[in-house]
Design a protein around this motif. Structure first.
Motif, short mmCIF file in Angstrom:
data_model
loop_
_atom_site.label_atom_id
_atom_site.label_comp_id
_atom_site.label_asym_id
_atom_site.label_seq_id
_atom_site.Cartn_x
_atom_site.Cartn_y
_atom_site.Cartn_z
N LEU A 42 0.83 -1.20 0.00
CA LEU A 42 0.00 0.00 0.00
C LEU A 42 0.87 1.26 0.00
CD1 LEU A 42 -2.82 1.25 0.13
CD2 LEU A 42 -2.72 1.01 2.61
N ALA A 43 1.92 1.26 0.78
CA ALA A 43 2.84 2.40 0.82
C ALA A 43 3.49 2.62 -0.55
CB ALA A 43 3.91 2.17 1.88
N ALA A 44 3.85 1.54 -1.22
CA ALA A 44 4.45 1.66 -2.55
C ALA A 44 3.44 2.16 -3.57
CB ALA A 44 5.02 0.31 -2.98
N LYS A 45 2.21 1.66 -3.47
CA LYS A 45 1.17 2.08 -4.41
C LYS A 45 0.86 3.56 -4.25
CE LYS A 45 -1.92 -0.72 -6.22
NZ LYS A 45 -2.18 -1.03 -7.47
N ARG A 46 0.96 4.07 -3.03
CA ARG A 46 0.69 5.48 -2.77
C ARG A 46 1.90 6.37 -3.04
NH1 ARG A 46 -2.69 4.98 2.91
NH2 ARG A 46 -4.66 4.40 1.95
N GLY A 47 3.05 5.75 -3.35
CA GLY A 47 4.25 6.52 -3.66
C GLY A 47 5.06 6.91 -2.44
N GLN A 48 4.77 6.35 -1.29
CA GLN A 48 5.49 6.66 -0.06
C GLN A 48 6.83 5.94 0.00
OE1 GLN A 48 2.43 5.54 2.68
NE2 GLN A 48 1.51 7.58 2.69
N THR A 49 6.93 4.79 -0.66
CA THR A 49 8.18 4.06 -0.80
C THR A 49 8.29 3.59 -2.24
OG1 THR A 49 7.20 1.93 -0.20
CG2 THR A 49 8.17 3.18 1.59
N ALA A 76 5.75 -11.39 -1.27
CA ALA A 76 4.32 -11.22 -1.48
C ALA A 76 3.94 -9.77 -1.73
CB ALA A 76 3.56 -11.76 -0.29
N SER A 77 4.58 -8.85 -1.06
CA SER A 77 4.22 -7.44 -1.23
C SER A 77 4.51 -6.96 -2.65
CB SER A 77 4.93 -6.55 -0.21
OG SER A 77 6.32 -6.68 -0.31
N LYS A 78 5.52 -7.53 -3.28
CA LYS A 78 5.86 -7.18 -4.66
C LYS A 78 4.74 -7.60 -5.61
CE LYS A 78 10.12 -7.05 -7.25
NZ LYS A 78 11.48 -7.52 -7.30
N GLU A 79 4.15 -8.75 -5.37
CA GLU A 79 3.03 -9.23 -6.18
C GLU A 79 1.76 -8.44 -5.87
OE1 GLU A 79 1.89 -13.37 -6.51
OE2 GLU A 79 3.99 -13.91 -6.29
N MET A 80 1.54 -8.17 -4.59
CA MET A 80 0.32 -7.49 -4.17
C MET A 80 0.19 -6.11 -4.80
SD MET A 80 0.13 -8.21 -0.12
CE MET A 80 -0.93 -9.46 0.53
N VAL A 81 1.27 -5.38 -4.91
CA VAL A 81 1.21 -4.01 -5.42
C VAL A 81 0.72 -3.99 -6.87
CG1 VAL A 81 3.57 -3.71 -6.27
CG2 VAL A 81 2.36 -1.77 -5.33
N ASP A 82 1.02 -5.03 -7.64
CA ASP A 82 0.62 -5.08 -9.05
C ASP A 82 -0.76 -5.71 -9.26
OD1 ASP A 82 2.98 -3.90 -9.98
OD2 ASP A 82 4.02 -5.84 -9.99
N THR A 83 -1.18 -6.59 -8.36
CA THR A 83 -2.40 -7.34 -8.59
C THR A 83 -3.61 -6.87 -7.79
OG1 THR A 83 -1.81 -8.97 -6.91
CG2 THR A 83 -1.13 -9.44 -9.19
N MET A 84 -3.40 -6.04 -6.77
CA MET A 84 -4.51 -5.62 -5.92
C MET A 84 -4.75 -4.12 -6.03
SD MET A 84 -3.68 -7.89 -2.54
CE MET A 84 -5.22 -7.60 -1.70
N SER A 85 -6.00 -3.73 -5.84
CA SER A 85 -6.35 -2.30 -5.86
C SER A 85 -5.96 -1.67 -4.53
CB SER A 85 -7.84 -2.13 -6.09
OG SER A 85 -8.57 -2.54 -4.94
N GLU A 86 -5.93 -0.35 -4.50
CA GLU A 86 -5.59 0.36 -3.27
C GLU A 86 -6.62 0.05 -2.18
OE1 GLU A 86 -4.75 4.90 -1.75
OE2 GLU A 86 -4.39 4.40 -3.85
N LYS A 87 -7.88 -0.05 -2.56
CA LYS A 87 -8.94 -0.36 -1.59
C LYS A 87 -8.74 -1.75 -0.97
CE LYS A 87 -14.04 -0.51 -1.29
NZ LYS A 87 -14.13 -0.36 0.09
N GLN A 88 -8.40 -2.74 -1.80
CA GLN A 88 -8.15 -4.09 -1.29
C GLN A 88 -6.96 -4.09 -0.34
OE1 GLN A 88 -7.78 -5.91 -5.20
NE2 GLN A 88 -9.53 -7.24 -4.75
N LEU A 89 -5.90 -3.38 -0.71
CA LEU A 89 -4.72 -3.31 0.14
C LEU A 89 -5.04 -2.64 1.47
CD1 LEU A 89 -2.02 -2.42 -2.51
CD2 LEU A 89 -2.22 -4.57 -1.25
N GLU A 90 -5.87 -1.61 1.44
CA GLU A 90 -6.28 -0.93 2.68
C GLU A 90 -7.01 -1.90 3.61
OE1 GLU A 90 -8.68 2.45 1.66
OE2 GLU A 90 -6.94 3.63 1.05
N GLU A 91 -7.89 -2.73 3.04
CA GLU A 91 -8.63 -3.70 3.85
C GLU A 91 -7.68 -4.70 4.51
OE1 GLU A 91 -11.71 -5.53 1.54
OE2 GLU A 91 -12.61 -3.59 1.05
#
Length: 61
Positions: free
Chosen positions: A16-23, A31-46
């Motif tokens: 989520l931090a990477a998707k928002r541009g914080q990192t 897993a976080s590397k896969e998650m950033v490409d396959t999940m929406s920001e809303k899903q990551l927030e949940e």
């Protein structure tokens, strides 16, 4: 859908931090590397907002 383990919750927080541009995405691993490409920001927030209390560190597949 809530995270099932502490590790999953932490990975979602990092993605989520990477998707928002914080990192940067290049700092992500596993897993976080896969998650950033396959999940929406809303899903990551949940996933990231799931309470850790009572969750196992890891869940076996």
């Amino acid at each position: 859908m809530p995270a099932k383990s502490k590790a999953q919750q932490k990975a979602a927080g990092a993605a989520l931090a990477a998707k928002r541009g914080q990192t940067s995405k290049s700092r992500l691993k596993g897993a976080s590397k896969e998650m950033v490409d396959t999940m929406s920001e809303k899903q990551l927030e949940e996933f990231a907002s799931t309470k850790r209390k009572g969750k196992p560190e890891r869940v076996s597949h």
